[in-house]
Design a protein around this motif. Structure first.
Motif, PDB file in Angstrom:
ATOM      1  N   VAL A  37      46.396  54.662  33.762  1.00  0.00           N
ATOM      2  CA  VAL A  37      45.309  55.165  34.608  1.00  0.00           C
ATOM      3  C   VAL A  37      44.682  54.041  35.434  1.00  0.00           C
ATOM      4  N   GLU A  38      44.517  52.889  34.829  1.00  0.00           N
ATOM      5  CA  GLU A  38      43.936  51.748  35.536  1.00  0.00           C
ATOM      6  C   GLU A  38      44.815  51.346  36.719  1.00  0.00           C
ATOM      7  N   MET A  39      46.107  51.276  36.512  1.00  0.00           N
ATOM      8  CA  MET A  39      47.021  50.919  37.586  1.00  0.00           C
ATOM      9  C   MET A  39      47.085  52.014  38.661  1.00  0.00           C
ATOM     10  N   ASP A  40      46.914  53.269  38.241  1.00  0.00           N
ATOM     11  CA  ASP A  40      46.885  54.373  39.215  1.00  0.00           C
ATOM     12  C   ASP A  40      45.739  54.198  40.198  1.00  0.00           C
ATOM     13  N   VAL A  41      44.574  53.808  39.685  1.00  0.00           N
ATOM     14  CA  VAL A  41      43.400  53.598  40.539  1.00  0.00           C
ATOM     15  C   VAL A  41      43.635  52.440  41.504  1.00  0.00           C
ATOM     16  N   LEU A  42      44.171  51.341  40.981  1.00  0.00           N
ATOM     17  CA  LEU A  42      44.433  50.187  41.846  1.00  0.00           C
ATOM     18  C   LEU A  42      45.507  50.502  42.882  1.00  0.00           C
ATOM     19  N   ALA A  43      46.473  51.327  42.498  1.00  0.00           N
ATOM     20  CA  ALA A  43      47.519  51.737  43.442  1.00  0.00           C
ATOM     21  C   ALA A  43      46.929  52.584  44.565  1.00  0.00           C
ATOM     22  N   GLU A  44      45.933  53.409  44.232  1.00  0.00           N
ATOM     23  CA  GLU A  44      45.265  54.199  45.265  1.00  0.00           C
ATOM     24  C   GLU A  44      44.566  53.289  46.268  1.00  0.00           C
ATOM     25  N   ILE A  45      44.013  52.174  45.793  1.00  0.00           N
ATOM     26  CA  ILE A  45      43.393  51.200  46.688  1.00  0.00           C
ATOM     27  C   ILE A  45      44.455  50.571  47.591  1.00  0.00           C
ATOM     28  N   LEU A  46      45.575  50.173  47.006  1.00  0.00           N
ATOM     29  CA  LEU A  46      46.668  49.570  47.782  1.00  0.00           C
ATOM     30  C   LEU A  46      47.215  50.540  48.821  1.00  0.00           C
ATOM     31  N   ASN A  47      47.235  51.826  48.481  1.00  0.00           N
ATOM     32  CA  ASN A  47      47.748  52.845  49.399  1.00  0.00           C
ATOM     33  C   ASN A  47      46.679  53.404  50.341  1.00  0.00           C
ATOM     34  N   LYS A  48      45.489  52.774  50.300  1.00  0.00           N
ATOM     35  CA  LYS A  48      44.363  53.152  51.173  1.00  0.00           C
ATOM     36  C   LYS A  48      43.923  54.598  50.955  1.00  0.00           C
ATOM     37  N   GLU A  49      44.007  55.018  49.701  1.00  0.00           N
ATOM     38  CA  GLU A  49      43.569  56.360  49.314  1.00  0.00           C
ATOM     39  C   GLU A  49      42.217  56.327  48.609  1.00  0.00           C
ATOM     40  N   ARG A  50      41.737  55.129  48.306  1.00  0.00           N
ATOM     41  CA  ARG A  50      40.445  54.963  47.624  1.00  0.00           C
ATOM     42  C   ARG A  50      39.687  53.826  48.305  1.00  0.00           C
ATOM     43  N   PHE A  51      38.396  54.062  48.583  1.00  0.00           N
ATOM     44  CA  PHE A  51      37.588  53.059  49.279  1.00  0.00           C
ATOM     45  C   PHE A  51      36.843  52.174  48.282  1.00  0.00           C
ATOM     46  N   ILE A  52      36.676  50.912  48.655  1.00  0.00           N
ATOM     47  CA  ILE A  52      35.991  49.947  47.795  1.00  0.00           C
ATOM     48  C   ILE A  52      34.610  49.624  48.343  1.00  0.00           C
ATOM     49  N   SER A  53      33.582  49.787  47.507  1.00  0.00           N
ATOM     50  CA  SER A  53      32.251  49.254  47.784  1.00  0.00           C
ATOM     51  C   SER A  53      32.038  48.124  46.790  1.00  0.00           C
ATOM     52  N   CYS A  54      31.869  46.923  47.293  1.00  0.00           N
ATOM     53  CA  CYS A  54      31.841  45.745  46.426  1.00  0.00           C
ATOM     54  C   CYS A  54      30.455  45.104  46.387  1.00  0.00           C
ATOM     55  N   HIS A  55      29.930  44.927  45.195  1.00  0.00           N
ATOM     56  CA  HIS A  55      28.680  44.211  44.980  1.00  0.00           C
ATOM     57  C   HIS A  55      28.911  42.740  45.311  1.00  0.00           C
ATOM     58  N   SER A  56      28.041  42.150  46.137  1.00  0.00           N
ATOM     59  CA  SER A  56      28.281  40.770  46.570  1.00  0.00           C
ATOM     60  C   SER A  56      26.978  40.067  46.909  1.00  0.00           C
ATOM     61  N   TYR A  57      27.032  38.757  46.949  1.00  0.00           N
ATOM     62  CA  TYR A  57      25.870  37.963  47.348  1.00  0.00           C
ATOM     63  C   TYR A  57      26.256  36.819  48.287  1.00  0.00           C
ATOM     64  N   VAL A  58      27.036  35.845  47.760  1.00  0.00           N
ATOM     65  CA  VAL A  58      27.256  34.608  48.511  1.00  0.00           C
ATOM     66  C   VAL A  58      28.560  34.651  49.308  1.00  0.00           C
ATOM     67  N   GLN A  59      28.607  33.790  50.339  1.00  0.00           N
ATOM     68  CA  GLN A  59      29.729  33.828  51.270  1.00  0.00           C
ATOM     69  C   GLN A  59      31.072  33.508  50.622  1.00  0.00           C
ATOM     70  N   SER A  60      31.070  32.676  49.586  1.00  0.00           N
ATOM     71  CA  SER A  60      32.340  32.304  48.953  1.00  0.00           C
ATOM     72  C   SER A  60      33.017  33.521  48.335  1.00  0.00           C
ATOM     73  N   GLU A  61      32.250  34.367  47.630  1.00  0.00           N
ATOM     74  CA  GLU A  61      32.854  35.536  46.998  1.00  0.00           C
ATOM     75  C   GLU A  61      33.205  36.609  48.031  1.00  0.00           C
ATOM     76  N   ILE A  62      32.430  36.679  49.118  1.00  0.00           N
ATOM     77  CA  ILE A  62      32.725  37.636  50.190  1.00  0.00           C
ATOM     78  C   ILE A  62      34.043  37.269  50.864  1.00  0.00           C
ATOM     79  N   ASN A  63      34.153  35.994  51.212  1.00  0.00           N
ATOM     80  CA  ASN A  63      35.398  35.505  51.821  1.00  0.00           C
ATOM     81  C   ASN A  63      36.591  35.709  50.898  1.00  0.00           C
ATOM     82  N   MET A  64      36.377  35.424  49.618  1.00  0.00           N
ATOM     83  CA  MET A  64      37.468  35.515  48.644  1.00  0.00           C
ATOM     84  C   MET A  64      38.043  36.913  48.581  1.00  0.00           C
TER      85      MET A  64
END
Length: 270
Positions: A38-65
């Motif tokens: 199931v975990e890999m299914d979710v990540l595969a949906e991200i790779l296939n652009k079927e699931r959108f990512i909202s990412c918690h972030s603060y500093v530029q290093s992690e944003i760039n990464m």
């Protein structure tokens, strides 16, 4: 010590997982036998652009990464939330195609926000980023109209564009702007009527209409408050009479409300 303990380690965890997901998805599509994950299914949906990512972030290093990791695997981050150093990498965000949902003027309350500035939303917007104003505080989230107004003060954003920070732009980031976010024929009838300019601190919600149904009416609310106050007084009088007659009573039970923030640590007891 648990891995990872560095930002480079976090990046490697992402790369390892998406590499596994890519191999898993290829095996799944090949028609060969595979073990469902199931975990890999979710990540595969991200790779296939079927699931959108909202990412918690603060500093530029992690944003760039994370943008770099996403581009390595040929997908896009949809939205960076908080994104308090977005002003430093706004040009890269535009190039990547990611939106930013930020606090209006929070800074210096912990190490990751030492470089946060109230001009963040305006700078990202002027660079071409789709910007929204958010809050993870239950009280402030009721006043996002006033939070949006701060970008007029800090950055000179026009009233119309600042208003989009809490209406149309969040709808775009959620991919529901075809239904909500602006008043247009064919969209859901979700509307708030204000007693004053909607960005004014004196403005009160006069009516809240959802899909054409009035869920809140200020005049009706005033009437209901009066009725509730009257009922409350009647109940108190009944309890006092019962106590004076010597009937069995019980102490007041107080229920504490826990306000959770992004840095909340603790147990929730219902």
């Amino acid at each position: 010590m648990r891995f990872p303990q560095t930002r480079m380690g976090v990046e490697q965890v992402y790369i390892d997982y998406f590499t596994r997901a890519k191999e898993y998805d290829a095996l799944k599509k090949s028609g060969k036998p595979y073990r469902k994950d199931v975990e890999m299914d979710v990540l595969a949906e991200i790779l296939n652009k079927e699931r959108f990512i909202s990412c918690h972030s603060y500093v530029q290093s992690e944003i760039n990464m994370l943008m770099k990791v996403a581009e390595q695997f040929d997908f896009n981050i949809n939205t960076f939330t908080h994104i308090l150093e977005g002003y430093k990498v706004a040009d890269k965000m535009v190039e990547h195609g990611v939106g930013g949902s930020t606090f209006s003027d929070w800074w210096a309350y912990k190490y990751e926000v030492n470089d946060a500035i109230p001009y963040n939303a305006a700078i990202m917007h002027n660079a071409g980023v789709t910007v929204a104003i958010n809050s993870d505080d239950p009280e402030m989230s009721r006043r996002l109209n006033q939070e949006a107004a701060k970008s007029i003060k800090y950055g000179g954003i026009s009233e119309e564009e600042a208003w989009k920070f809490v209406t149309l732009n969040p709808a775009k980031l959620l991919h529901i702007d075809n239904r909500v976010g602006s008043i247009k024929v064919g969209k859901d009838a979700d509307v708030v009527l204000w007693t004053d300019h909607p960005m004014s601190i004196y403005a009160k919600a006069e009516k809240t209409i959802i899909e054409g149904v009035t869920y809140f009416d200020l005049e009706r609310d005033t009437m209901l408050r009066s009725e509730i106050k009257k009922e409350k007084n009647e109940l108190i009088n009944q309890m006092l009479k019962a106590k004076n007659k010597g009937l069995k009573t019980q102490p007041i039970k107080k229920k504490e409300k826990v306000d959770m923030h992004c840095d909340f640590i603790g147990n929730i007891i219902n």
